[in-house]
Write an enzyme that holds these catalytic residues in place. Structure first.
Site, PDB file in Angstrom:
ATOM      1  N   GLY A 176      57.502  31.705 -77.934  1.00 49.13           N
ATOM      2  CA  GLY A 176      56.586  30.700 -77.406  1.00 49.13           C
ATOM      3  C   GLY A 176      56.072  29.718 -78.451  1.00 49.13           C
ATOM      4  O   GLY A 176      55.137  28.963 -78.187  1.00 49.13           O
ATOM      5  N   GLU A 230      54.454  41.201 -76.085  1.00 48.89           N
ATOM      6  CA  GLU A 230      53.182  40.907 -75.407  1.00 48.89           C
ATOM      7  C   GLU A 230      52.609  42.177 -74.791  1.00 48.89           C
ATOM      8  O   GLU A 230      51.387  42.368 -74.764  1.00 48.89           O
ATOM      9  CB  GLU A 230      53.403  39.810 -74.347  1.00 48.89           C
ATOM     10  CG  GLU A 230      53.583  38.451 -75.003  1.00 48.89           C
ATOM     11  CD  GLU A 230      54.410  37.457 -74.195  1.00 48.89           C
ATOM     12  OE1 GLU A 230      54.636  37.674 -72.999  1.00 48.89           O
ATOM     13  OE2 GLU A 230      54.824  36.445 -74.800  1.00 48.89           O
ATOM     14  N   GLU A 272      63.624  39.998 -80.587  1.00 46.56           N
ATOM     15  CA  GLU A 272      62.686  38.897 -80.382  1.00 46.56           C
ATOM     16  C   GLU A 272      61.653  38.885 -81.511  1.00 46.56           C
ATOM     17  O   GLU A 272      60.634  39.583 -81.430  1.00 46.56           O
ATOM     18  CB  GLU A 272      61.936  39.081 -79.057  1.00 46.56           C
ATOM     19  CG  GLU A 272      62.810  39.039 -77.826  1.00 46.56           C
ATOM     20  CD  GLU A 272      62.023  38.554 -76.604  1.00 46.56           C
ATOM     21  OE1 GLU A 272      62.463  37.598 -75.986  1.00 46.56           O
ATOM     22  OE2 GLU A 272      60.962  39.108 -76.316  1.00 46.56           O
ATOM     23  N   HIS A 289      58.276  44.616 -74.571  1.00 45.94           N
ATOM     24  CA  HIS A 289      58.053  43.222 -74.987  1.00 45.94           C
ATOM     25  C   HIS A 289      56.829  43.173 -75.897  1.00 45.94           C
ATOM     26  O   HIS A 289      55.851  43.902 -75.694  1.00 45.94           O
ATOM     27  CB  HIS A 289      57.850  42.339 -73.749  1.00 45.94           C
ATOM     28  CG  HIS A 289      57.897  40.882 -74.074  1.00 45.94           C
ATOM     29  ND1 HIS A 289      56.842  40.225 -74.676  1.00 45.94           N
ATOM     30  CD2 HIS A 289      58.882  39.956 -73.923  1.00 45.94           C
ATOM     31  CE1 HIS A 289      57.184  38.962 -74.861  1.00 45.94           C
ATOM     32  NE2 HIS A 289      58.413  38.770 -74.420  1.00 45.94           N
ATOM     33  N   SER A 314      61.965  31.163 -78.335  1.00 43.47           N
ATOM     34  CA  SER A 314      62.168  29.707 -78.352  1.00 43.47           C
ATOM     35  C   SER A 314      63.629  29.282 -78.199  1.00 43.47           C
ATOM     36  O   SER A 314      64.085  28.346 -78.861  1.00 43.47           O
ATOM     37  CB  SER A 314      61.551  29.098 -79.616  1.00 43.47           C
ATOM     38  OG  SER A 314      60.155  29.330 -79.634  1.00 43.47           O
ATOM     39  N   LYS A 370      57.565  35.757 -67.121  1.00 40.42           N
ATOM     40  CA  LYS A 370      56.196  36.179 -67.506  1.00 40.42           C
ATOM     41  C   LYS A 370      55.257  36.009 -66.306  1.00 40.42           C
ATOM     42  O   LYS A 370      55.708  36.140 -65.162  1.00 40.42           O
ATOM     43  CB  LYS A 370      55.730  35.423 -68.749  1.00 40.42           C
ATOM     44  CG  LYS A 370      56.769  35.502 -69.883  1.00 40.42           C
ATOM     45  CD  LYS A 370      56.240  35.109 -71.215  1.00 40.42           C
ATOM     46  CE  LYS A 370      57.360  35.231 -72.249  1.00 40.42           C
ATOM     47  NZ  LYS A 370      56.913  34.982 -73.606  1.00 40.42           N
ATOM     48  N   ASN A 413      62.861  35.397 -68.439  1.00 39.60           N
ATOM     49  CA  ASN A 413      61.626  36.177 -68.358  1.00 39.60           C
ATOM     50  C   ASN A 413      60.512  35.211 -67.934  1.00 39.60           C
ATOM     51  O   ASN A 413      60.008  34.459 -68.759  1.00 39.60           O
ATOM     52  CB  ASN A 413      61.336  36.790 -69.744  1.00 39.60           C
ATOM     53  CG  ASN A 413      59.992  37.487 -69.814  1.00 39.60           C
ATOM     54  OD1 ASN A 413      59.336  37.705 -68.785  1.00 39.60           O
ATOM     55  ND2 ASN A 413      59.561  37.843 -71.015  1.00 39.60           N
TER      56      ASN A 413
HETATM   57  P1  PGA Z   1      60.060  32.024 -75.231  1.00 38.71           P
HETATM   58  O1  PGA Z   1      59.777  33.556 -74.831  1.00 38.71           O
HETATM   59  O2  PGA Z   1      61.470  31.701 -74.826  1.00 38.71           O
HETATM   60  O3  PGA Z   1      59.059  31.238 -74.430  1.00 38.71           O
HETATM   61  O4  PGA Z   1      59.852  31.917 -76.694  1.00 38.71           O
HETATM   62  C1  PGA Z   1      60.763  34.544 -74.981  1.00 38.71           C
HETATM   63  C2  PGA Z   1      60.229  35.882 -74.523  1.00 38.71           C
HETATM   64  O5  PGA Z   1      59.039  36.153 -74.726  1.00 38.71           O
HETATM   65  O6  PGA Z   1      60.972  36.702 -73.965  1.00 38.71           O
END
Ligand code: PGA
Length: 253
Positions: A178, A102, A172, A100, A215, A14, A12
């Site tokens: 993140g 976000e 998640e 997601h 992560s 982003k 992903n």
């Molecule tokens: P990350 O993000 O691997 O940077 O923690 C995962 C995601 O948001 O899908």
């Protein structure tokens, strides 16, 4: 690894990338071994403006293309700024991330909106990757299982359980996204088993891939993938580094 389902390793990206960066990232990813054997599925989800570029670069390899979002509206019309599932299908997207955290947090995406997006994707033969995951408060308070199950329930109540056949759920936990702090493999396995058990029909439960996100790194991926109900990963930060992304991929078989 002896699982019922092939692992899905999804990047992903982003809101990251440029024509130049994407070109070198994809060129590096294409060099990996094992792609032709189709051992685990590899997927990249660039931002929409770069889907076409990624599609051309990936045309000669066994790597899937996916989107990070889709409009809840049907096909085409006066919806400024929106991208329909039909357009994603036109670009050969085989997957699309929805729900997601976000998007839920910064774009007020409700479960109703997410459900409509799920529908649009199925109508266009794109596999939804439905993200669910609890907040830090829910984890600390201890009601994280109810939190996550009710996210899934609010979508499945509207759409019907049978629509989940062969789809993907990404667990998640928000506190792991993140932050550099991944859920432990035991914590993730507990939640994946809970999510899988939600589907009482064994054909659906066995078909659905439940991938972990938050992560994921080369240093923790092998252990996560060794769990019986973890069928791959949704990777943010580490998917922007070809070496890390490929090392995660290689640890999945
Ligand atoms: P990350 O993000 O691997 O940077 O923690 C995962 C995601 O948001 O899908």
């Amino acid at each position: 690894m002896n699982k019922k389902r092939d692992n899905l390793i999804a990047g992903n990206w982003k809101m990251n990338g440029s024509l130049k960066q994407n070109s070198s990232l994809i060129t590096d990813i294409k060099r990996t071994e094992g792609l032709d054997k189709g051992i685990s599925e590899l997927l990249v989800c660039p931002p929409d403006p770069y889907l076409s570029q990624a599609r051309s670069l990936l045309s000669d390899v066994n790597i899937h293309l996916g989107a990070q979002n889709v409009s809840k509206e049907v096909n085409s019309g006066a919806f400024t700024g929106e991208v329909s599932a039909k357009m994603l299908q036109d670009l050969d997207c085989s997957y699309c991330i929805i729900g997601h955290s976000e998007r839920r947090a910064y774009h007020n995406e409700s479960d109703d909106i997410i459900t409509e997006k799920f529908f649009r994707l199925l109508e266009n033969k794109i596999t939804p990757i439905l993200c669910v995951g609890e907040s830090l408060e829910a984890r600390e308070f201890g009601n994280y299982d109810d939190f996550v199950l009710s996210q899934l329930e609010r979508v499945s109540n509207k759409i019907g359980i049978d629509k989940f056949l062969n789809t993907v759920i990404a667990y998640e936990p928000i506190w792991a996204i993140g932050t550099g702090v991944s859920a432990s493999s035991e914590q993730a396995q507990e939640m994946h088993l809970l999510l899988r058990s939600f589907f009482s029909d064994s054909i659906i439960a066995d078909s659905i891939r439940i991938i972990y996100g938050g992560s994921v790194k080369p240093s923790n991926s092998k252990e996560l993938f060794s769990m019986p109900d973890i069928d791959g990963a949704l990777i943010g930060g580490a998917s922007l580094n070809s070496k890390d992304f490929l090392n995660i991929y290689k640890s999945s078989f």
